[in-house]
Design a protein around this motif. Structure first.
Motif, PDB file in Angstrom:
ATOM      1  N   PRO A  87       0.801  -1.229   0.000  1.00 46.10           N
ATOM      2  CA  PRO A  87       0.000   0.000   0.000  1.00 46.10           C
ATOM      3  C   PRO A  87       0.835   1.283   0.000  1.00 46.10           C
ATOM      4  O   PRO A  87       1.889   1.365   0.637  1.00 46.10           O
ATOM      5  N   LEU A  88       0.346   2.280  -0.721  1.00 47.15           N
ATOM      6  CA  LEU A  88       1.059   3.539  -0.906  1.00 47.15           C
ATOM      7  C   LEU A  88       1.144   4.340   0.393  1.00 47.15           C
ATOM      8  O   LEU A  88       0.213   4.330   1.201  1.00 47.15           O
ATOM      9  N   PRO A  89       2.246   5.076   0.585  1.00 51.97           N
ATOM     10  CA  PRO A  89       2.369   5.969   1.734  1.00 51.97           C
ATOM     11  C   PRO A  89       1.931   7.390   1.362  1.00 51.97           C
ATOM     12  O   PRO A  89       2.511   8.010   0.466  1.00 51.97           O
ATOM     13  N   TRP A  90       0.934   7.912   2.042  1.00 54.52           N
ATOM     14  CA  TRP A  90       0.394   9.222   1.692  1.00 54.52           C
ATOM     15  C   TRP A  90       0.910  10.347   2.593  1.00 54.52           C
ATOM     16  O   TRP A  90       1.283  11.406   2.119  1.00 54.52           O
ATOM     17  N   GLU A  91       0.911  10.101   3.903  1.00 51.25           N
ATOM     18  CA  GLU A  91       1.276  11.194   4.817  1.00 51.25           C
ATOM     19  C   GLU A  91       1.609  10.632   6.187  1.00 51.25           C
ATOM     20  O   GLU A  91       1.335   9.469   6.485  1.00 51.25           O
ATOM     21  N   GLY A  92       2.216  11.471   7.012  1.00 50.32           N
ATOM     22  CA  GLY A  92       2.507  11.078   8.387  1.00 50.32           C
ATOM     23  C   GLY A  92       3.863  10.424   8.542  1.00 50.32           C
ATOM     24  O   GLY A  92       4.578  10.164   7.573  1.00 50.32           O
ATOM     25  N   GLY A  93       4.208  10.109   9.797  1.00 49.30           N
ATOM     26  CA  GLY A  93       5.540   9.632  10.113  1.00 49.30           C
ATOM     27  C   GLY A  93       5.654   8.157  10.414  1.00 49.30           C
ATOM     28  O   GLY A  93       6.749   7.664  10.703  1.00 49.30           O
ATOM     29  N   GLU A  94       4.548   7.432  10.373  1.00 44.22           N
ATOM     30  CA  GLU A  94       4.622   5.982  10.641  1.00 44.22           C
ATOM     31  C   GLU A  94       3.465   5.284   9.931  1.00 44.22           C
ATOM     32  O   GLU A  94       2.455   5.921   9.584  1.00 44.22           O
ATOM     33  N   PRO A  95       3.610   3.963   9.682  1.00 49.55           N
ATOM     34  CA  PRO A  95       2.532   3.234   9.029  1.00 49.55           C
ATOM     35  C   PRO A  95       1.225   3.396   9.820  1.00 49.55           C
ATOM     36  O   PRO A  95       1.287   3.512  11.039  1.00 49.55           O
ATOM     37  N   PRO A  96       0.085   3.457   9.147  1.00 51.16           N
ATOM     38  CA  PRO A  96      -0.151   3.206   7.720  1.00 51.16           C
ATOM     39  C   PRO A  96       0.052   4.423   6.808  1.00 51.16           C
ATOM     40  O   PRO A  96      -0.416   4.406   5.671  1.00 51.16           O
ATOM     41  N   PHE A  97       0.708   5.462   7.262  1.00 51.46           N
ATOM     42  CA  PHE A  97       1.063   6.606   6.409  1.00 51.46           C
ATOM     43  C   PHE A  97      -0.144   7.183   5.647  1.00 51.46           C
ATOM     44  O   PHE A  97      -0.044   7.540   4.473  1.00 51.46           O
ATOM     45  N   GLY A  98      -1.293   7.249   6.325  1.00 52.91           N
ATOM     46  CA  GLY A  98      -2.459   7.854   5.699  1.00 52.91           C
ATOM     47  C   GLY A  98      -3.151   6.987   4.674  1.00 52.91           C
ATOM     48  O   GLY A  98      -4.174   7.394   4.119  1.00 52.91           O
ATOM     49  N   PHE A  99      -2.623   5.793   4.406  1.00 56.60           N
ATOM     50  CA  PHE A  99      -3.329   4.876   3.499  1.00 56.60           C
ATOM     51  C   PHE A  99      -4.644   4.461   4.135  1.00 56.60           C
ATOM     52  O   PHE A  99      -5.695   4.426   3.476  1.00 56.60           O
TER      53      PHE A  99
ATOM     54  N   PRO B 178      -6.783   4.761   8.235  1.00 58.41           N
ATOM     55  CA  PRO B 178      -6.733   5.545   9.471  1.00 58.41           C
ATOM     56  C   PRO B 178      -5.628   5.043  10.401  1.00 58.41           C
ATOM     57  O   PRO B 178      -5.244   3.867  10.361  1.00 58.41           O
ATOM     58  N   ASP B 179      -5.112   5.929  11.241  1.00 58.67           N
ATOM     59  CA  ASP B 179      -4.068   5.553  12.191  1.00 58.67           C
ATOM     60  C   ASP B 179      -4.485   4.338  12.997  1.00 58.67           C
ATOM     61  O   ASP B 179      -5.647   4.223  13.429  1.00 58.67           O
ATOM     62  N   GLY B 180      -3.540   3.438  13.182  1.00 59.42           N
ATOM     63  CA  GLY B 180      -3.789   2.251  13.997  1.00 59.42           C
ATOM     64  C   GLY B 180      -4.336   1.070  13.225  1.00 59.42           C
ATOM     65  O   GLY B 180      -4.449  -0.026  13.777  1.00 59.42           O
ATOM     66  N   VAL B 181      -4.676   1.248  11.969  1.00 65.86           N
ATOM     67  CA  VAL B 181      -5.204   0.155  11.157  1.00 65.86           C
ATOM     68  C   VAL B 181      -4.055  -0.521  10.426  1.00 65.86           C
ATOM     69  O   VAL B 181      -3.226   0.133   9.785  1.00 65.86           O
ATOM     70  N   GLY B 182      -3.986  -1.833  10.515  1.00 66.92           N
ATOM     71  CA  GLY B 182      -2.960  -2.582   9.784  1.00 66.92           C
ATOM     72  C   GLY B 182      -3.361  -2.748   8.329  1.00 66.92           C
ATOM     73  O   GLY B 182      -4.505  -3.084   8.023  1.00 66.92           O
ATOM     74  N   THR B 183      -2.429  -2.489   7.417  1.00 66.52           N
ATOM     75  CA  THR B 183      -2.717  -2.627   5.987  1.00 66.52           C
ATOM     76  C   THR B 183      -2.546  -4.078   5.556  1.00 66.52           C
ATOM     77  O   THR B 183      -1.856  -4.860   6.212  1.00 66.52           O
ATOM     78  N   TRP B 184      -3.149  -4.415   4.437  1.00 69.90           N
ATOM     79  CA  TRP B 184      -3.196  -5.830   4.034  1.00 69.90           C
ATOM     80  C   TRP B 184      -1.805  -6.394   3.754  1.00 69.90           C
ATOM     81  O   TRP B 184      -1.571  -7.590   3.931  1.00 69.90           O
ATOM     82  N   LEU B 185      -0.880  -5.550   3.335  1.00 72.25           N
ATOM     83  CA  LEU B 185       0.546  -5.874   3.340  1.00 72.25           C
ATOM     84  C   LEU B 185       1.230  -4.755   4.119  1.00 72.25           C
ATOM     85  O   LEU B 185       0.879  -3.584   3.953  1.00 72.25           O
ATOM     86  N   PRO B 186       2.209  -5.075   4.965  1.00 71.89           N
ATOM     87  CA  PRO B 186       2.815  -4.039   5.802  1.00 71.89           C
ATOM     88  C   PRO B 186       3.745  -3.109   5.028  1.00 71.89           C
ATOM     89  O   PRO B 186       4.463  -3.535   4.120  1.00 71.89           O
ATOM     90  N   GLN B 187       3.731  -1.831   5.395  1.00 68.84           N
ATOM     91  CA  GLN B 187       4.606  -0.826   4.777  1.00 68.84           C
ATOM     92  C   GLN B 187       5.889  -0.695   5.600  1.00 68.84           C
ATOM     93  O   GLN B 187       5.859  -0.762   6.830  1.00 68.84           O
ATOM     94  N   PRO B 188       7.024  -0.473   4.942  1.00 74.07           N
ATOM     95  CA  PRO B 188       8.273  -0.276   5.692  1.00 74.07           C
ATOM     96  C   PRO B 188       8.266   1.053   6.453  1.00 74.07           C
ATOM     97  O   PRO B 188       7.779   2.067   5.938  1.00 74.07           O
ATOM     98  N   GLU B 189       8.822   1.055   7.647  1.00 74.39           N
ATOM     99  CA  GLU B 189       8.970   2.296   8.420  1.00 74.39           C
ATOM    100  C   GLU B 189       9.768   3.332   7.626  1.00 74.39           C
ATOM    101  O   GLU B 189       9.544   4.535   7.744  1.00 74.39           O
TER     102      GLU B 189
END
Length: 542
Positions: A416-428, A430-441
């Motif tokens: 998943p694409l990183p849109w904004e912010g300083g940690e996953p999910p990077f706005g893809f 809402p904060d605290g939601v795990g994405t279907w594949l994890p994004q690198p820090e």
């Protein structure tokens, strides 16, 4: 007014952005991308400067192959939204001047599709089975596969069924995963169904279709082994052209230009261009360029070969650096072997990410300057690398499993694409939601928000390139000679030139009036190694 009728030639120079819906943006907060997410990011796509969006399959699917196992061609997967959401998205994008191209998957369907379920239930010899490639096995008791054709996903191409009484039954063909049975394109139901599907989506305003595995539909009914006859039993068969002529007639019956774009993996360039004759497809993906190793001679040969092949059929070339199946350029171009081949993908191949990014940015300017249409895979405009350390238990791609775990598969370019912010999910999500594949820090510096504020970012390089591209003269390419063995340079018209330095040492630019854009800062007025520049020449030679 329907934007599809504004410019009948729009497709010849269009910038088309590939949306992998699962990984673009999450509108409902469940960690998976959806159409609501795409709608919310349409202003971003407008600002980027794209002319059309190509959506990978958004239909209901068990996701055995990332949606390319379609269960219903006339609906939207509930994970992505509804048919009403798709219609709204098509309309809202058109209001911004952005057309929509959808994926059609004609070679195979999901094993959960009603047709295949009916075929299993009906049994051998039934009309329902004639829509597929059911066949008795060879050898004693029919225990041997009908052919030894190899799958595009590695492994076998036949799976045996079980009869209602529990005994082994017939075999069915699947050039890809067992969950993707191949359709029999010699059957009128199959042809009629796909023609109706085309009409269904054209009537909802889509501007074109991308045809998956377009050269594989027709099979030799005698089921010969590969090499037993002059022609291939499953690839690039002459009968295919009748299918696409009928599709073109349907597309041409709608207002504007509704384009047919083929995914045509045909190495013989002359046979490739047969699909682009005036009464067949409008364009086809040119995979030759993305498969080539980094280098001026390599790229020039690919460009020359491609342009020469397209000229007799008056079809524009397409240029693409990657897609949802291909290792991302930042990673690929940072390796010792910079070419790409599906069956060469392996875990643990070293890469130099800084070098890869320099080359990927240069390659982006190169393909954007070429005559024809341009495809951009989501995230390449952010300079995203391949994610190569995904936990193996999270990998979903059948290419990984069918290789016995040696092939990393294609999930690394689908994060998943990183849109904004300083940690996953990077706005893809809402904060605290795990994405279907994890994004690198480490993606915190690559978010769209972070890059928006950086004038030297890859995102701003793409935005500038797509803005300037509209002013490049729509004229043939003229090579510029004598700049060195590592330099690729050409003019489009008298005043625009693109120069690419594929070597490591800086080189002098040709005489010019203005530096329009460069992928790296100049070094004392010279073009850096692994960099590209666009220049304006106000005093042409001669």
């Amino acid at each position: 007014m329907d934007a599809a009728v504004d410019d009948p030639q729009w497709w010849r120079t269009a910038v088309i952005y590939q949306v992998y819906v699962r990984s673009f943006a999450d509108g409902n907060g469940d960690g998976t991308g959806d159409l609501a997410g795409v709608r919310s990011r349409l202003p971003y796509l407008k600002d980027l400067g794209v002319d059309a969006l190509w959506f990978t399959p958004w239909y209901p699917s068990p996701m055995a192959d990332g949606g390319y196992d379609v269960q219903d061609y006339r609906a939207i997967d509930p994970r992505f939204g509804t048919l009403a959401d798709a219609e709204a998205l098509i309309g809202e994008a058109l209001d911004l001047g952005i057309r929509t191209i959808i994926d059609i998957v004609p070679n195979h369907i999901s094993d959960q599709h009603p047709w295949f379920q009916a075929a299993l239930a009906a049994g051998p010899g039934s009309p329902e089975r004639e829509r597929f490639w059911f066949h008795p096995g060879k050898g004693r008791g029919g225990d041997e596969m009908p052919t030894h054709w190899e799958s595009n996903f590695q492994g076998t191409t036949w799976t045996r069924t079980t009869n209602p009484d529990g005994t082994p039954g017939e075999w069915y063909l699947h050039l890809f995963a067992p969950q993707q049975p191949d359709l029999n394109w010699n059957h009128p139901d199959v042809r009629r169904e796909h023609e109706d599907v085309l009409r269904f989506w054209f009537e909802r305003g889509v501007a074109g279709v991308r045809i998956d595995s377009a050269a594989l539909l027709i099979k030799d009914p005698e089921l010969p082994e590969v090499g037993e006859k002059a022609d291939h039993p499953t690839e690039d068969r002459d009968e295919l052209h009748d299918v696409y002529r009928s599709w073109r007639a349907i597309a041409d019956a709608y207002p504007g230009t509704r384009v047919l774009v083929g995914e045509v993996w045909v190495p013989d360039i002359e046979r490739f261009t047969k699909y682009l004759r005036p009464d067949e497809m409008h364009t086809a993906f040119n995979f030759d360029f993305l498969a080539r190793p980094w280098g001026a001679a390599s790229f020039r040969d690919s460009i020359q070969t491609t342009l020469a092949a397209h000229a007799p059929v008056d079809a524009p070339s397409t240029w693409v650096l990657s897609n949802h199946d291909v290792t991302r350029p930042v990673t690929r171009y940072g390796r010792e072997d910079t070419a790409f081949a599906f069956l060469k993908k392996r875990f643990g191949v070293p890469t130099d990410p800084e070098l890869g990014l320099h080359r990927a940015r240069a390659a982006a300017l190169l393909v954007a300057a070429l005559p024809g249409s341009l495809y951009i895979y989501q995230g390449d405009e952010l300079g995203l690398p391949e994610v190569e350390d995904l936990p193996r238990e999270l990998l979903q791609d059948p290419m990984h499993y069918r290789s016995g775990g040696t092939d990393p598969g294609r999930d690394g370019c689908r994060v998943p694409l990183p849109w904004e912010g300083g940690e996953p999910p990077f706005g893809f999500s809402p904060d605290g939601v795990g994405t279907w594949l994890p994004q690198p820090e480490s993606w915190r510096s690559l978010t769209a928000q972070a890059q928006q504020a950086d004038p030297d970012s890859t995102l701003n390089l793409y935005r500038a390139a797509l803005r300037l591209r509209r002013g490049i003269p729509n004229l043939p390419l003229d090579w510029m000679e004598g700049l060195g063995p590592d330099v690729l340079a050409f003019r489009r018209g008298d005043t625009f030139a693109c120069v690419v330095n594929t070597g490591d040492e800086p080189v002098s630019l040709p005489a010019h009036d203005t530096l329009l854009l460069s992928s790296r800062p100049l070094e004392a007025g010279m073009l850096s190694g692994n960099a590209a520049a666009w220049i304006r020449i106000t005093h042409p030679e001669g």
